[in-house]
Write a protein that holds these residues in place. Structure first.
Motif, PDB file in Angstrom:
ATOM      1  N   VAL A 230      36.591 -26.724   7.569  1.00  0.00           N
ATOM      2  CA  VAL A 230      35.690 -27.308   6.574  1.00  0.00           C
ATOM      3  C   VAL A 230      35.124 -28.635   7.048  1.00  0.00           C
ATOM      4  N   ILE A 231      36.000 -29.594   7.318  1.00  0.00           N
ATOM      5  CA  ILE A 231      35.531 -30.936   7.674  1.00  0.00           C
ATOM      6  C   ILE A 231      34.725 -30.916   8.964  1.00  0.00           C
ATOM      7  N   LYS A 232      35.180 -30.164   9.959  1.00  0.00           N
ATOM      8  CA  LYS A 232      34.476 -30.128  11.233  1.00  0.00           C
ATOM      9  C   LYS A 232      33.058 -29.614  11.071  1.00  0.00           C
ATOM     10  N   ASN A 233      32.870 -28.589  10.288  1.00  0.00           N
ATOM     11  CA  ASN A 233      31.534 -28.017  10.122  1.00  0.00           C
ATOM     12  C   ASN A 233      30.679 -28.792   9.126  1.00  0.00           C
ATOM     13  N   ALA A 234      31.311 -29.642   8.330  1.00  0.00           N
ATOM     14  CA  ALA A 234      30.543 -30.467   7.390  1.00  0.00           C
ATOM     15  C   ALA A 234      30.146 -31.807   7.992  1.00  0.00           C
ATOM     16  N   LEU A 235      30.564 -32.062   9.226  1.00  0.00           N
ATOM     17  CA  LEU A 235      30.342 -33.378   9.821  1.00  0.00           C
ATOM     18  C   LEU A 235      28.896 -33.641  10.213  1.00  0.00           C
ATOM     19  N   ILE A 236      28.123 -32.588  10.520  1.00  0.00           N
ATOM     20  CA  ILE A 236      26.767 -32.817  11.038  1.00  0.00           C
ATOM     21  C   ILE A 236      25.896 -33.598  10.054  1.00  0.00           C
ATOM     22  N   PRO A 237      25.757 -33.181   8.791  1.00  0.00           N
ATOM     23  CA  PRO A 237      24.962 -34.010   7.876  1.00  0.00           C
ATOM     24  C   PRO A 237      25.586 -35.371   7.611  1.00  0.00           C
ATOM     25  N   ILE A 238      26.927 -35.444   7.649  1.00  0.00           N
ATOM     26  CA  ILE A 238      27.586 -36.731   7.431  1.00  0.00           C
ATOM     27  C   ILE A 238      27.283 -37.681   8.580  1.00  0.00           C
ATOM     28  N   ILE A 239      27.325 -37.166   9.807  1.00  0.00           N
ATOM     29  CA  ILE A 239      27.006 -37.993  10.969  1.00  0.00           C
ATOM     30  C   ILE A 239      25.553 -38.444  10.928  1.00  0.00           C
ATOM     31  N   THR A 240      24.678 -37.573  10.443  1.00  0.00           N
ATOM     32  CA  THR A 240      23.266 -37.940  10.339  1.00  0.00           C
ATOM     33  C   THR A 240      23.087 -39.156   9.447  1.00  0.00           C
ATOM     34  N   ILE A 241      23.664 -39.130   8.256  1.00  0.00           N
ATOM     35  CA  ILE A 241      23.510 -40.255   7.336  1.00  0.00           C
ATOM     36  C   ILE A 241      24.244 -41.480   7.853  1.00  0.00           C
ATOM     37  N   ALA A 242      25.393 -41.274   8.516  1.00  0.00           N
ATOM     38  CA  ALA A 242      26.117 -42.417   9.074  1.00  0.00           C
ATOM     39  C   ALA A 242      25.308 -43.074  10.183  1.00  0.00           C
ATOM     40  N   GLY A 243      24.640 -42.256  11.008  1.00  0.00           N
ATOM     41  CA  GLY A 243      23.802 -42.811  12.059  1.00  0.00           C
ATOM     42  C   GLY A 243      22.622 -43.585  11.497  1.00  0.00           C
ATOM     43  N   ILE A 244      21.997 -43.055  10.455  1.00  0.00           N
ATOM     44  CA  ILE A 244      20.880 -43.763   9.822  1.00  0.00           C
ATOM     45  C   ILE A 244      21.366 -45.086   9.225  1.00  0.00           C
ATOM     46  N   GLN A 245      22.517 -45.044   8.568  1.00  0.00           N
ATOM     47  CA  GLN A 245      23.071 -46.269   8.000  1.00  0.00           C
ATOM     48  C   GLN A 245      23.375 -47.293   9.080  1.00  0.00           C
ATOM     49  N   LEU A 246      23.953 -46.833  10.195  1.00  0.00           N
ATOM     50  CA  LEU A 246      24.275 -47.741  11.285  1.00  0.00           C
ATOM     51  C   LEU A 246      23.008 -48.361  11.859  1.00  0.00           C
ATOM     52  N   GLY A 247      21.953 -47.545  12.002  1.00  0.00           N
ATOM     53  CA  GLY A 247      20.695 -48.085  12.505  1.00  0.00           C
ATOM     54  C   GLY A 247      20.150 -49.179  11.614  1.00  0.00           C
ATOM     55  N   HIS A 248      20.194 -48.965  10.294  1.00  0.00           N
ATOM     56  CA  HIS A 248      19.722 -49.986   9.355  1.00  0.00           C
ATOM     57  C   HIS A 248      20.611 -51.227   9.406  1.00  0.00           C
ATOM     58  N   LEU A 249      21.906 -51.033   9.567  1.00  0.00           N
ATOM     59  CA  LEU A 249      22.811 -52.178   9.612  1.00  0.00           C
ATOM     60  C   LEU A 249      22.594 -53.009  10.873  1.00  0.00           C
ATOM     61  N   LEU A 250      22.358 -52.345  11.999  1.00  0.00           N
ATOM     62  CA  LEU A 250      22.181 -53.067  13.250  1.00  0.00           C
ATOM     63  C   LEU A 250      20.862 -53.836  13.304  1.00  0.00           C
ATOM     64  N   GLU A 251      19.912 -53.448  12.466  1.00  0.00           N
ATOM     65  CA  GLU A 251      18.670 -54.220  12.410  1.00  0.00           C
ATOM     66  C   GLU A 251      18.822 -55.431  11.503  1.00  0.00           C
TER      67      GLU A 251
END
Length: 316
Positions: A230-251
């Motif tokens: 479950v968690i492994k296959n649900a990670l892709i959309p979670i990683i997407t939003i985490a990456g977007i959040q990280l990008g906004h935070l780093l700016e």
């Protein structure tokens, strides 16, 4: 070979995007209301000393009398040579100014992202596994509150409660762990609500797949199904939003940095815009573009590691 070709394509597209962002930003600065030379002279010399002679000298010194294309070409040549120019306000190299603020931004971004994941992931998983129960409603309601509350309002409430009333934590500044708690909690709690809601949706979607039903029919324990499938296959959309959040935070989180007097990249950009520091604005915007491109490339490569069904040629 396929990986190398994919990386090359991603790097080329990133360079094109960064160049486009820098060009657009450079041109916008010259169509803003007001005379750039006069604004620079006032910011550099002060209102009293910004005479016409000082403005004319600044125009010749900075090459502002040349065509915009030549000015951009000269600036881009300097960037490729490792020279982002000198801040017209502080008199220091642009990259030096950014590097001074970068540790504070990384400090706040990393901590806020950890808070977001540590709070949002469990809330989303619990809400999905207990779908339709009071636990689901409680977790969903909590995440909704986190999404709905504005950052600046939450920050002011935390300052009022933990800084002024209780006196437990400092309300502004940078340098120690107590200074980090309030701004990181403000940003992390707001992002945790988004993370929780997306996690809930992703986990519910995976739980409805046929291979999960097969795993249950085989008698696999619930914790094994949850962790291995479950968690492994649900990670892709979670990683997407985490990456977007990280990008906004780093700016740089501009509002939070202003509320807590946090010396990050976002505050540096606001100060540069306020003082019409053209070189510093261009440097900050270029830094932001580079960060987003690198984060996107990293997320794309991480997809292929998490899910073998995702092929590099499909990502193109």
């Amino acid at each position: 070979m396929l990986m190398d070709e994919y990386l090359l394509k991603r790097m080329v597209s990133s360079v094109i995007a960064i160049t486009g962002v820098s060009l657009l930003t450079f041109l916008l600065l010259f169509v803003l209301p007001g005379d750039p030379a006069e604004m620079l002279a006032i910011a550099k010399y002060g209102p009293r000393d910004a005479t016409q002679a000082a403005i004319d000298h600044l125009i010749r010194q900075e090459g502002l009398d040349q065509p915009v294309v030549l000015q951009y070409a000269r600036w881009l040549k300097g960037v490729l040579g490792g020279d982002m120019g000198i801040s017209r306000i502080s008199g220091k190299p642009v990259w030096q100014e950014i590097n001074v603020r970068l540790p504070a931004t990384l400090y706040l971004a990393g901590t806020s992202l950890v808070i977001s994941l540590c709070v949002g992931l469990p809330l989303g998983i619990v809400a999905a596994l207990q779908r339709g129960t009071c636990w689901d409603h409680l977790a969903t309601g909590t995440s909704l509150i986190g999404v709905a509350i504005p950052n600046f309002w939450l920050g002011l409430i935390l300052i009022l409660v933990f800084g002024l009333y209780l006196g437990w934590l400092p309300t502004f500044g940078y340098g120690t762990l107590p200074h980090l708690v309030l701004p990181a909690a403000t940003v992390g709690i707001s992002m945790a609500g988004i993370t929780a809601r997306l996690t809930r949706s992703a986990v519910i979607d995976v739980l409805g797949q046929a291979y999960i039903k097969t795993a249950r029919a085989k008698g696999l324990p619930g914790h094994v199904i949850l962790g291995r499938h479950v968690i492994k296959n649900a990670l892709i959309p979670i990683i997407t939003i985490a990456g977007i959040q990280l990008g906004h935070l780093l700016e740089g989180t501009v509002i939070i940095e202003m509320v807590f007097a946090w010396p990050g990249i976002g505050r540096l950009l606001i100060e540069a815009v306020h003082n019409r520091d053209v070189s510093q604005i261009q440097g900050c915007v270029l830094y932001i573009a580079i960060v987003f491109c690198l984060v996107n490339v990293f997320i794309d490569l991480l997809y292929t590691r998490l899910d073998p069904r995702v092929r590099l040629n499909d990502r193109d």
